[in-house]
Design a protein around this motif. Structure first.
Motif, mmCIF file in Angstrom:
data_model
loop_
_atom_site.group_PDB
_atom_site.id
_atom_site.type_symbol
_atom_site.label_atom_id
_atom_site.label_comp_id
_atom_site.label_asym_id
_atom_site.label_seq_id
_atom_site.Cartn_x
_atom_site.Cartn_y
_atom_site.Cartn_z
ATOM 1 N N SER A 2 0.832 -1.196 0.000
ATOM 2 C CA SER A 2 0.000 0.000 0.000
ATOM 3 C C SER A 2 0.872 1.253 0.000
ATOM 4 C CB SER A 2 -0.929 0.000 1.213
ATOM 5 O OG SER A 2 -0.167 0.056 2.399
ATOM 6 N N LYS A 3 0.311 2.322 -0.509
ATOM 7 C CA LYS A 3 1.043 3.577 -0.598
ATOM 8 C C LYS A 3 1.059 4.288 0.745
ATOM 9 C CE LYS A 3 0.084 4.507 -5.429
ATOM 10 N NZ LYS A 3 -0.331 5.525 -6.391
ATOM 11 N N GLN A 5 0.572 7.400 2.944
ATOM 12 C CA GLN A 5 -0.289 8.576 2.858
ATOM 13 C C GLN A 5 0.492 9.804 3.315
ATOM 14 O OE1 GLN A 5 -3.581 8.240 1.646
ATOM 15 N NE2 GLN A 5 -2.724 6.231 1.233
ATOM 16 N N TYR A 7 -0.183 13.754 3.958
ATOM 17 C CA TYR A 7 -1.161 14.830 4.082
ATOM 18 C C TYR A 7 -0.405 16.133 4.180
ATOM 19 C CZ TYR A 7 -4.139 10.893 5.279
ATOM 20 O OH TYR A 7 -4.811 9.701 5.250
ATOM 21 N N LEU A 32 3.841 6.964 -2.798
ATOM 22 C CA LEU A 32 3.152 7.955 -1.981
ATOM 23 C C LEU A 32 1.801 8.338 -2.564
ATOM 24 C CD1 LEU A 32 6.105 10.413 -1.343
ATOM 25 C CD2 LEU A 32 5.119 8.855 0.314
ATOM 26 N N GLN A 33 0.838 8.546 -1.705
ATOM 27 C CA GLN A 33 -0.423 9.144 -2.110
ATOM 28 C C GLN A 33 -0.504 10.485 -1.387
ATOM 29 O OE1 GLN A 33 -4.005 7.004 -1.206
ATOM 30 N NE2 GLN A 33 -5.209 8.266 -2.578
ATOM 31 N N LYS A 35 -2.228 14.012 -0.364
ATOM 32 C CA LYS A 35 -3.528 14.661 -0.183
ATOM 33 C C LYS A 35 -3.268 16.076 0.313
ATOM 34 C CE LYS A 35 -5.860 10.358 0.650
ATOM 35 N NZ LYS A 35 -6.784 9.580 1.438
ATOM 36 N N ILE A 52 -5.767 6.106 11.003
ATOM 37 C CA ILE A 52 -4.987 6.429 9.805
ATOM 38 C C ILE A 52 -3.496 6.377 10.099
ATOM 39 C CG2 ILE A 52 -6.794 7.835 8.765
ATOM 40 C CD1 ILE A 52 -5.156 10.298 9.582
ATOM 41 N N GLY A 54 0.441 7.456 8.314
ATOM 42 C CA GLY A 54 1.089 8.261 7.302
ATOM 43 C C GLY A 54 1.831 9.437 7.897
#
Length: 84
Positions: A2-3, A5, A7, A32-33, A35, A52, A54
């Motif tokens: 999974s990437k 996160q 923010y 990376l994702q 947001k 969460i 990240g």
């Protein structure tokens, strides 16, 4: 896998968007994702979620507000003056 996160909170949305474009163009972009947030009120809904994982990357102007905020995210400050 999974990437991770990421923010990003910055009041300069043009800067935040350029940062996101840069991150996505690097070799780590696929890991990376990103947001983006320009309003702390919207981010608070995310930060308060204890499940969460990240990184929370925020500009130095938000440091007084977020330095003691409890979150499961790893906090980092975009600053030339504050050591992470």
């Amino acid at each position: 896998m999974s990437k991770l996160q990421l923010y990003v909170l910055d009041d300069d949305m043009a800067y935040a968007e350029r940062l996101a474009v840069f991150i996505r163009a690097t070799e780590f972009g696929e890991c990376l994702q990103v947001k983006l947030f320009s309003q702390v009120e919207l981010l608070m809904h995310v930060v308060e979620d204890a499940t969460i994982k990240g990184v929370l990357l925020f500009s130095e102007g938000y440091y007084p507000l977020l330095q003691h905020q409890r979150t499961s995210l790893f906090k980092m400050v975009l600053s030339q003056n504050i050591n992470n």
